[in-house]
Design an enzyme around this catalytic site. Structure first.
Site, PDB file in Angstrom:
ATOM      1  N   GLN A   1      36.003  30.377  55.157  1.00  0.00           N
ATOM      2  CA  GLN A   1      36.582  31.833  55.158  1.00  0.00           C
ATOM      3  C   GLN A   1      36.560  31.971  53.752  1.00  0.00           C
ATOM      4  O   GLN A   1      37.652  32.427  52.682  1.00  0.00           O
ATOM      5  CB  GLN A   1      37.788  32.498  55.701  1.00  0.00           C
TER       6      GLN A   1
ATOM      7  N   ASP B   1      21.110  23.280  58.730  1.00  0.00           N
ATOM      8  CA  ASP B   1      20.453  24.663  58.888  1.00  0.00           C
ATOM      9  C   ASP B   1      20.036  23.709  57.683  1.00  0.00           C
ATOM     10  O   ASP B   1      20.187  23.460  56.522  1.00  0.00           O
ATOM     11  CB  ASP B   1      22.017  25.077  58.858  1.00  0.00           C
TER      12      ASP B   1
ATOM     13  N   LYS C   1      19.061  28.476  59.995  1.00  0.00           N
ATOM     14  CA  LYS C   1      20.321  28.458  61.116  1.00  0.00           C
ATOM     15  C   LYS C   1      20.655  29.870  60.544  1.00  0.00           C
ATOM     16  O   LYS C   1      21.167  30.516  59.898  1.00  0.00           O
ATOM     17  CB  LYS C   1      21.684  28.078  61.245  1.00  0.00           C
TER      18      LYS C   1
ATOM     19  N   ARG D   1      24.112  32.648  62.276  1.00  0.00           N
ATOM     20  CA  ARG D   1      24.776  32.654  62.924  1.00  0.00           C
ATOM     21  C   ARG D   1      25.001  34.568  62.914  1.00  0.00           C
ATOM     22  O   ARG D   1      25.413  35.060  61.480  1.00  0.00           O
ATOM     23  CB  ARG D   1      26.222  32.406  62.014  1.00  0.00           C
TER      24      ARG D   1
ATOM     25  N   ASP E   1      25.492  16.670  58.358  1.00  0.00           N
ATOM     26  CA  ASP E   1      25.422  18.203  57.878  1.00  0.00           C
ATOM     27  C   ASP E   1      27.123  17.472  57.230  1.00  0.00           C
ATOM     28  O   ASP E   1      27.622  16.137  57.386  1.00  0.00           O
ATOM     29  CB  ASP E   1      26.463  18.783  58.942  1.00  0.00           C
TER      30      ASP E   1
HETATM   31  C1  R5P Z   1      27.615  25.245  58.399  1.00  0.00           C
HETATM   32  O1  R5P Z   1      26.561  26.081  57.800  1.00  0.00           O
HETATM   33  C2  R5P Z   1      28.471  23.594  58.810  1.00  0.00           C
HETATM   34  O2  R5P Z   1      27.029  23.075  57.429  1.00  0.00           O
HETATM   35  C3  R5P Z   1      28.503  23.537  59.443  1.00  0.00           C
HETATM   36  O3  R5P Z   1      27.215  22.606  59.793  1.00  0.00           O
HETATM   37  C4  R5P Z   1      29.710  24.071  60.392  1.00  0.00           C
HETATM   38  O4  R5P Z   1      29.935  24.246  59.600  1.00  0.00           O
HETATM   39  C5  R5P Z   1      29.217  23.471  61.511  1.00  0.00           C
HETATM   40  O5  R5P Z   1      29.986  24.252  62.288  1.00  0.00           O
HETATM   41  P1  R5P Z   1      29.918  24.386  63.871  1.00  0.00           P
HETATM   42  O6  R5P Z   1      30.057  22.927  64.190  1.00  0.00           O
HETATM   43  O7  R5P Z   1      31.261  25.086  64.766  1.00  0.00           O
HETATM   44  O8  R5P Z   1      28.753  25.021  64.149  1.00  0.00           O
END
Ligand code: R5P
Length: 259
Positions: free
Chosen positions: A94, A170, A193, A195, A224
């Site tokens: 955030q 992403d 990606k 969101r 990731d």
């Molecule tokens: C976002 O850009 C991060 O790199 C992760 O891909 C993300 O925080 C993963 O969150 P979730 O498992 O809730 O999709």
């Protein structure tokens, strides 16, 4: 240097201290019957550099406040410096006010850590979408380390992927995919990606584009920083299966695995 662990990272603190040929500093952390925390540091820290290790994962509010109590106590006891080591830095995501009136949590956390006497910060694969580097959040020196080289090495030695392609789920994860790909001597790519979080909601919907990369018969290794709800990685893995990928491995630094 004295190594002290908060209750989130007492094992890690012991391991770090052992690497340095010493024992972790003694700290007593208890809970009063009313739920408040009791902290007592059994070390003479006057004039000493102290590394305070506390990951902020799973129950972030509890661990943040405990960190603040420990840091404040160390400063009162005359520590020369307090290096805050938070492998998982909660509240980092955030980092912008998406809708008016929202808390700017990453900035608030930084101010609190500084006010409690932290003199520098070390974290690992902290992903600040809009601010870039962790040094843009803190006024004190702050450094972001990465686990990706180690994860890549682990994949090479243990997973042994065939015809591998390393994928960032992403665009921002391309940096990690690139590091892991070097270790595997493989090519890498990143999906796109989007969101979409509606006003008033805390969960977001995902749209994912895999581009025109050829995955048929190949082992996919995802890289990731965080898996939180798993939404990103599940959607990305499904897309790979649809394209005929063979096996799918996932490397991540912070398996938050919420719920
Ligand atoms: C976002 O850009 C991060 O790199 C992760 O891909 C993300 O925080 C993963 O969150 P979730 O498992 O809730 O999709």
């Amino acid at each position: 240097m004295i190594i002290i662990g908060g209750s989130a990272s007492s094992n890690l603190a012991s391991k770090v201290a052992k690497e340095l040929g010493q024992e972790a500093g003694k700290i007593e952390i208890k809970r009063f019957p009313d739920g408040e925390k009791y902290i007592r540091i059994h070390e003479d820290v006057k004039g000493q550099d102290v590394a305070l290790i506390q990951s902020l994962y799973r129950t972030p509010d509890e661990y943040v406040f405990e960190y603040l109590l420990i840091a404040d106590t160390l400063r009162d006891m005359g520590a020369a410096s307090i290096i805050g080591i938070t492998p998982y830095l909660a509240y980092a995501r955030q980092d912008s006010r998406f809708y008016p009136g929202e808390a700017l949590s990453s900035a608030a956390l930084a101010k609190l850590f500084e006010a409690a006497g932290t003199t520098s910060i070390l974290t690992v694969d902290c992903h600040l979408h809009r601010l870039g580097d962790v040094s843009n959040v803190f006024k004190i020196p702050a450094q972001n380390l990465s686990a990706m080289t180690l994860l890549g090495k682990y994949a090479r030695e243990n997973l042994k992927p065939k015809k591998p392609i390393v994928v960032g789920p992403d665009e921002e994860a391309e940096q990690w995919a690139g590091t892991v790909a070097k270790e595997l001597d493989a090519e890498h790519t990143a999906f796109t990606k989007k969101r979409i979080r509606k006003e008033g909601e805390t969960e977001s919907k995902l749209e994912m584009d895999t581009g025109n990369v050829e995955l048929k018969g190949r082992d996919v290794v995802f890289a990731d920083d965080i898996i939180s709800t798993g939404g990103t990685i599940v959607q990305a893995a499904r897309a790979c299966k649809k394209k005929g990928a063979r096996r799918i491995f996932v490397l991540c630094t912070h398996p938050v695995l919420a719920d």
